[in-house]
Every structure is written in C-alpha cells, then in structure tokens.
Design an enzyme around this catalytic site. Structure first.
Site, short mmCIF file in Angstrom:
data_model
loop_
_atom_site.label_atom_id
_atom_site.label_comp_id
_atom_site.label_asym_id
_atom_site.label_seq_id
_atom_site.Cartn_x
_atom_site.Cartn_y
_atom_site.Cartn_z
N GLY A 69 7.52 7.01 -3.09
CA GLY A 69 8.48 7.17 -2.14
C GLY A 69 9.21 5.86 -1.20
N ILE A 70 8.90 5.38 -0.01
CA ILE A 70 9.22 4.08 0.48
C ILE A 70 8.26 3.08 0.24
CG2 ILE A 70 8.99 3.12 2.70
CD1 ILE A 70 10.25 5.95 3.92
N GLY A 71 7.18 2.99 -0.02
CA GLY A 71 6.52 1.73 -0.81
C GLY A 71 7.12 1.67 -2.44
N TYR A 114 0.59 12.22 14.54
CA TYR A 114 1.18 11.87 13.72
C TYR A 114 2.03 10.57 14.09
CZ TYR A 114 5.03 9.61 10.51
OH TYR A 114 5.75 9.37 9.37
N SER A 158 7.70 3.75 11.97
CA SER A 158 8.41 5.57 12.26
C SER A 158 9.45 5.40 13.50
CB SER A 158 7.83 6.62 11.44
OG SER A 158 8.75 7.61 11.52
N THR A 188 1.31 -1.09 -0.14
CA THR A 188 -0.30 0.36 0.11
C THR A 188 1.19 1.23 -0.10
OG1 THR A 188 -0.03 0.15 2.94
CG2 THR A 188 -1.67 -1.11 1.05
N GLY A 189 0.10 2.78 -0.75
CA GLY A 189 1.10 3.48 -0.82
C GLY A 189 2.66 3.00 -1.81
N GLY A 190 2.40 2.27 -3.02
CA GLY A 190 3.62 1.92 -3.50
C GLY A 190 3.93 2.93 -4.77
#
Ligand code: NAP
Length: 259
Positions: A18-20, A157, A143, A13-15
């Site tokens: 960025g990091i994903g 956050y 994080s 997810t969130g690929g």
C-alpha cells in the site's frame, strides 16, 4: 529546484504494501536507499523484488512496530546497510472496524498499539541516528479520519490517527535543536491492499465523496512524503498536510453535486 536526495538513507515502516510501498517507490526513484518493513517476510520479499531496479536500493527486514526491540533492529539494519539514517517514514498501520459497543479492550489496544505506539517506538529507535545525520526527517502517515472526519466503526482508529498529530507537535519542539523535522501526511482514501479489503461498495461511496472525482494513489502520498524529506522543507516541522482530493471540504453531498 530541489536539492537531490541521492544517497540518503530511509526506513519506511509498513513498506511491504500500500501507501508504504508507494512511499518507498517514490523515495527510491529519487535516489534514496530504503529499508522497508512489515511483519510478513513473504510480503516484504515480494515488495523488495517489485521495487528493484530504481535509482536507490530497496531492501527489507521483517519487523513488528509494536516491538521496541524490532524497531531498534530496523534502524540498526539501515545504518549498517547505508552507513547512516536520514529519513524515517512511520507509516505502518491497521484499520479494523468495530462499533463502540462491540470494541473489546484487545481491539482498542491493537489499534493504539500499532498506529500510535508503533509510531513512537520507531521514532525513539531512530533518534540517535537521525541526530547524527544532521538533517533528520520524520514523516508520519496519519489520516483525515480522526483529525478531520469520522466514520462509523473507526472511533478507535480515528483516535489513534489524531494521537499521532498530538505526538508530532511536542516531538517537533524536542527534535528541532537536533535539526530533525517531524511532519505528518494525512491521506484521504487511497487505493491500497487495505482499502480494497473494505470492498467495492465502500470504494464507490468514497469516490463519490471526493471533489477530484477519484480515489488517491500511493504516488500521491509518496510525493507529499518526499517533499517533507527534502532539504528545502527543513524549516517546516510539527505540521500536517492533507492529501485527499478535497474530500474534507464539501459541507454536504449536495455541495459535491453542484460543483
Ligand atoms: P495496507 O495496504 O494494509 O498496508 C499496511 C502496511 O503496514 C503493510 O506493509 C503491513 O504489513 C504493515 N503493518 C501492519 N501492521 C504492522 C505492524 N504491527 N508492524 C509492522 N508493519 C505493520 O495499509 P495502507 O492502506 O497502505 O495504510 C498505510 C498507512 O496509511 C496506515 O497508517 C493507515 O492508517 C494510513 N492511511 C491509509 C489510508 C488509505 O486510504 N489506504 C487512508 C488514510 C490513512 P504486515 O501486515 O505484513 O505487517
């Protein structure tokens, strides 16, 4: 030597950024077939094009992790395209800034909704398929902010990132009999679209706080996530791995200056 992950099936997810996107690239290079998600279809399509030509396939589907229905659709897509689902990377996240006195109920709900509830929803949606896999792996992107550190403007956050760790400890117990592991990677400051949006001054400040003398790359996180996905990591569950170039270690700025 690690067993090959060639032919395994993953959702990130969130690929789309960025990091994903970095996790998806690392997995695909290892032969894993990956479905990436993000809310913006154009960004998903661009990431799929960028990640093509690797050993494993990368395809995409637009989806919002705050919707349990979307999460079920993502899992169904991966199972349909790859015949199974072995690995879920619950990575989608947002990090808007807001001082405590300014936070509205909507601000808090948005961050908890994407970062914490979105993690739970994709895990719930994937449980049956990961059980069928026989070697299910869940890797959560948390994080250092929240679990270890604080930064003004990120109280909500940080709470959402710490909540993910609270979730994985009990999830690990519930999932162990199903041969599913769940672990978390805790990035420090990693160069992504989201981090660049924070501005050069923030990035310079963070670089100065890292004993390794550089910000992290998405590959640094991809490699850690890949380790948790291996057969060899099958006895590790409910744990978190900090990947931050040593950022959480110094007792003071002077400690960095003296290294
Ligand atoms: P990014 O560059 O902004 O990428 C975020 C990704 O998540 C995008 O693909 C975005 O696509 C997606 N996303 C956001 N909200 C979503 C939603 N509701 N449903 C589905 N997808 C959604 O951020 P990043 O820096 O790579 O961060 C990724 C993860 O790493 C986050 O969980 C973040 O907390 C964590 N992290 C990052 C850092 C860092 O230094 N970069 C450090 C520690 C932890 P759309 O916007 O199109 O939906």
């Amino acid at each position: 030597m690690f067993n090959s992950l060639q032919g395994r099936s993953a959702v990130v997810t969130g690929g789309s950024k960025g990091i994903g996107k970095g996790i998806a690239a690392t997995f695909a290079a290892a032969g894993v077939d990956v479905v990436i998600t993000g809310r913006n279809q154009a960004d998903v399509d661009a990431a799929v094009a960028e990640l093509s030509g690797k050993s494993g396939t990368v395809t995409g589907v637009a989806a919002d992790v705050t919707s349990p229905e979307d999460c079920r659709r993502v899992v169904a897509t991966a199972v349909e395209r790859h015949g199974a689902l072995d690995i879920v990377c619950a990575n989608a996240g947002i990090f808007p800034s807001g001082r405590i006195e300014d936070l509205t109920p909507e601000d808090i709900e948005e961050v908890i909704g994407v970062n914490f509830k979105g993690t739970v929803y994709i895990v719930q949606a994937a449980l049956s398929a990961l059980t069928d896999s026989g070697h299910g792996r869940i890797v959560v992107t948390s994080s250092i902010t929240g679990p270890f550190t604080g930064y003004p403007g990120w109280s909500h956050y940080g709470a959402s990132k710490a909540a993910q760790l609270g979730f994985i400890r009990t999830a690990a117990m519930e999932l162990a009999p199903k041969n599913i592991t769940i672990n978390a990677v805790l990035p420090g400051n990693i160069i992504t679209e989201g981090l660049v949006d924070m501005g050069q001054e923030y990035m310079d400040q963070m670089t100065a706080a890292v004993p390794a003398g550089r910000l992290g790359t998405v590959a640094d996180i991809g490699n850690a996530a890949l380790f948790f996905a291996t057969d060899e990591a099958g006895y590790i569950t409910g744990q978190s791995l900090v990947v931050d170039g040593g950022q959480i270690l110094p007792e003071s700025q002077a400690a960095i200056a003296e290294q």
